[in-house]
Design a protein around this motif. Sequence first.
Motif, PDB file in Angstrom:
ATOM      1  N   ALA A 254       0.825  -1.209   0.000  1.00 37.52           N
ATOM      2  CA  ALA A 254       0.000   0.000   0.000  1.00 37.52           C
ATOM      3  C   ALA A 254       0.857   1.257   0.000  1.00 37.52           C
ATOM      4  O   ALA A 254       0.514   2.265  -0.631  1.00 37.52           O
ATOM      5  N   GLU A 255       1.988   1.208   0.682  1.00 39.11           N
ATOM      6  CA  GLU A 255       2.864   2.384   0.789  1.00 39.11           C
ATOM      7  C   GLU A 255       3.423   2.800  -0.568  1.00 39.11           C
ATOM      8  O   GLU A 255       3.675   3.993  -0.798  1.00 39.11           O
ATOM      9  N   GLU A 256       3.643   1.836  -1.455  1.00 36.65           N
ATOM     10  CA  GLU A 256       4.158   2.164  -2.783  1.00 36.65           C
ATOM     11  C   GLU A 256       3.147   2.970  -3.581  1.00 36.65           C
ATOM     12  O   GLU A 256       3.492   3.938  -4.275  1.00 36.65           O
ATOM     13  N   VAL A 257       1.896   2.573  -3.501  1.00 33.19           N
ATOM     14  CA  VAL A 257       0.845   3.301  -4.206  1.00 33.19           C
ATOM     15  C   VAL A 257       0.623   4.662  -3.548  1.00 33.19           C
ATOM     16  O   VAL A 257       0.426   5.683  -4.230  1.00 33.19           O
ATOM     17  N   ALA A 258       0.680   4.693  -2.235  1.00 32.05           N
ATOM     18  CA  ALA A 258       0.490   5.953  -1.503  1.00 32.05           C
ATOM     19  C   ALA A 258       1.555   6.979  -1.871  1.00 32.05           C
ATOM     20  O   ALA A 258       1.280   8.184  -1.913  1.00 32.05           O
ATOM     21  N   SER A 259       2.769   6.530  -2.139  1.00 28.29           N
ATOM     22  CA  SER A 259       3.849   7.454  -2.508  1.00 28.29           C
ATOM     23  C   SER A 259       3.512   8.207  -3.790  1.00 28.29           C
ATOM     24  O   SER A 259       3.746   9.419  -3.899  1.00 28.29           O
ATOM     25  N   LEU A 260       2.954   7.500  -4.765  1.00 30.08           N
ATOM     26  CA  LEU A 260       2.564   8.167  -6.004  1.00 30.08           C
ATOM     27  C   LEU A 260       1.392   9.113  -5.767  1.00 30.08           C
ATOM     28  O   LEU A 260       1.364  10.232  -6.302  1.00 30.08           O
TER      29      LEU A 260
END
Length: 225
Positions: free
Chosen positions: A191-197
């Motif tokens: 989830a954190e990877e998507v949140a970064s974008l």
Amino acid sequence: MKTIVVVGGSSGIGKAIITKLKHTHKIINISRTAPSNIENIKHYACDVTKDELPELEKVHGLVYCPGSINLKSFSRLKLEDFQSDLDINVLGAIKTLKSYESLLTQNNGSVVLFSTVASFLGMPYHASIATSKSAVEGLTKSLAAEYATKVRFNAIAPTVTDTPLAARLLRNEKQQESMQNRHPLKKYLKAEEVASLATYLLSDEASAITGQVIPVDAGIVSVKI
């Protein structure tokens, strides 16, 4: 300090977005339940598909996170399944945008919506979700044109992400390994990877980006090896 509204921030990608932004922004979360273990945010208990949305004073950015993973063969899908996915993914987003349209335009706002890689790549058993998320993509591009110079609209199209929504797809080691092997990068998403974008698209650093549907796909759409 900018005010960011996160719809559906109680878990998954929405919660990860709140976690990344809570120290530098005023966060307003709108969802049926409050996110656990997160302090210093304003929470409104609300089902956006049914309830009236709260009145707010300022909105600089908005992220609409509610989604569904309704995987069935077309022969098993009922009209009610399509309607439910449209309500959650499309009409809920439209309702939210209409509620905060004037606040977003007043503040040169940024909106992030969510699609899916299944709108890029034909996948069996994805007819209902791909239909509703393709509508999200059309909405994103149309509103980006209509509100150019006033509000930026972008969408993120992730592949399978390790969230409660996708738990049944990743419920054991065999399924996890199979999901990893389906992707050229041999991984699915956190989830954190998507949140970064998402946090980048909300920021002033992304001020030249609008009308885009950006896949975060571990290579599944664009790479074949």
